[in-house]
Design an enzyme around this catalytic site. Structure first.
Site, mmCIF file in Angstrom:
data_model
loop_
_atom_site.group_PDB
_atom_site.id
_atom_site.type_symbol
_atom_site.label_atom_id
_atom_site.label_comp_id
_atom_site.label_asym_id
_atom_site.label_seq_id
_atom_site.Cartn_x
_atom_site.Cartn_y
_atom_site.Cartn_z
ATOM 1 C CB SER A 54 -3.092 11.870 4.947
ATOM 2 O OG SER A 54 -2.583 10.889 5.823
ATOM 3 C CG HIS A 92 -5.688 9.883 9.294
ATOM 4 N ND1 HIS A 92 -6.588 9.485 8.339
ATOM 5 C CD2 HIS A 92 -4.577 10.236 8.621
ATOM 6 C CE1 HIS A 92 -6.027 9.580 7.151
ATOM 7 N NE2 HIS A 92 -4.808 10.029 7.298
ATOM 8 C CG ASP A 119 -9.687 9.010 7.998
ATOM 9 O OD1 ASP A 119 -8.977 8.880 9.004
ATOM 10 O OD2 ASP A 119 -9.405 9.740 7.035
#
Lengths: 176, 167
Positions: A54, A92, A119
């Site tokens: 990701s 992230h 998210d």
């Protein structure tokens, strides 16, 4: 069979004990280095392996990230590792920060670089925002490819046992 | 001392140590580079500015972003991640940062550019505070190396403001 008997006869008790002690020293110094790293970086896990794609193309699966954590406030753009009660922590980037004036508590929103959406879906259902307390560290440096060993060992635990078995055999049969 | 196993062990240890040393040196060489980036953002248009049914303000705007980030690239750079964030304060929050647009620059040749775009991500406030709000637009960049330490910095551009009434 003759080879094994020879090995058994020629090792004295003292040799076995000294080998066990040197093995213990190696393991303890590894532990000391690991715990020391945890203290210095202020993060519970100063090294993480990237497990998903990701954050591509920046971080690929199998890269290792170095984490560092201090009391500096979380700001947009930082790459953070957080765990709000899931099995695996997520790495992230922070894209939104709303920091309150009075108590400096911040609401944080993250998103993977390669993901289309933020998210919010991933946070524990009652939360629309992430809190600073869930963040385990900021990524400050990285090494490519080195983490593949950990991924292989987790996906196929048999390889872990084979490696450990081979190491054990090496220690026992070395004549030093 | 000269069996195949010992030789292999010595060779592997040496190779790994040298590799680690090379990674550290590669990362340190990034410090020799002194970047001098420049950027400019203009707000061309406010597309709409409304209050959402749940109660928070939301605005959609069109920006003209031009930047020259070529000096950020070194031989050890894999990519540069850039994003534009609106920063403002409200009565309740001392700092709000909302990312509006981001991009990945994979190579030095693409680091000098201009682009016209609406905000990629929704500019939603944590409340109803955006009317007449003055805000800064900050261009952040994050240099991600092939190996080693990552660098991040930003250029703050101030003087933008939102309309007094909803559009």
């Amino acid at each position: 069979m003759g080879w094994i008997e020879e090995n058994m006869k020629s090792t004295h008790i003292r040799q076995i004990v000294s080998q066990a002690i040197s093995l213990g020293m190696v393991i303890s110094s590894a532990l000391i280095i690991w715990k020391g790293l945890i203290c210095i970086t202020g993060s519970e896990s100063p090294l993480v392996v990237v497990l998903s794609g990701s954050m591509e193309p920046g971080f690929k699966r199998g890269d290792i990230l170095f984490l560092y954590m201090n009391k500096d406030p979380i700001r947009a753009g930082q790459i953070v590792v957080f765990n709000d009660g899931r099995d695996v922590p997520i790495v992230h980037r922070v894209i939104e920060v709303h920091e309150q004036r009075d108590n400096k508590e911040a609401d944080i929103l993250t998103k993977g670089d390669a993901n289309l959406y933020d998210d919010r879906m991933l946070y524990t259902p009652s939360n629309r925002w992430l809190q600073q307390k869930y963040i385990m560290g900021r990524a400050v440096g990285f090494l490519p490819y080195v983490g593949w060993l950990t991924i292989i060992m987790t996906d196929k635990p048999i390889i872990k046992y084979i490696l450990l078995g081979a190491l054990g055999l090496l220690v026992i049969t070395s004549k030093e | 001392m000269h069996s195949f196993g010992y030789r292999l062990n010595g060779l592997l240890t040496f190779a790994v140590t040298i590799l680690a040393l090379m990674c550290v040196i590669a990362s340190l060489s990034d410090n020799l580079n002194i970047p001098s980036p420049s950027a400019e953002i203009q707000i061309m248009n406010i597309n709409w500015f409304q209050k959402q049914p749940k109660g928070s303000d939301e605005v959609s705007l069109r920006m003209n972003i031009s930047a020259d980030l070529q000096s950020l690239f070194t031989w050890n750079t894999k990519q540069v991640f850039i994003f534009v964030a609106a920063e403002y304060e409200t009565r309740k929050n001392s700092l709000n940062q909302v990312s509006l647009w981001d991009a990945i620059i994979p190579a030095k040749e693409r680091a000098k550019f201009w682009i016209r775009s609406s905000n990629k991500y929704r500019f939603v406030d944590h409340g109803k505070n955006l009317r007449g709000k003055e805000f800064n637009l900050t261009l952040h960049w994050h240099v991600m190396p092939k190996t080693g330490k990552m660098f991040a910095d930003k250029i703050v551009m101030s003087g933008y403001s939102l309309p007094e009434e909803y559009i």
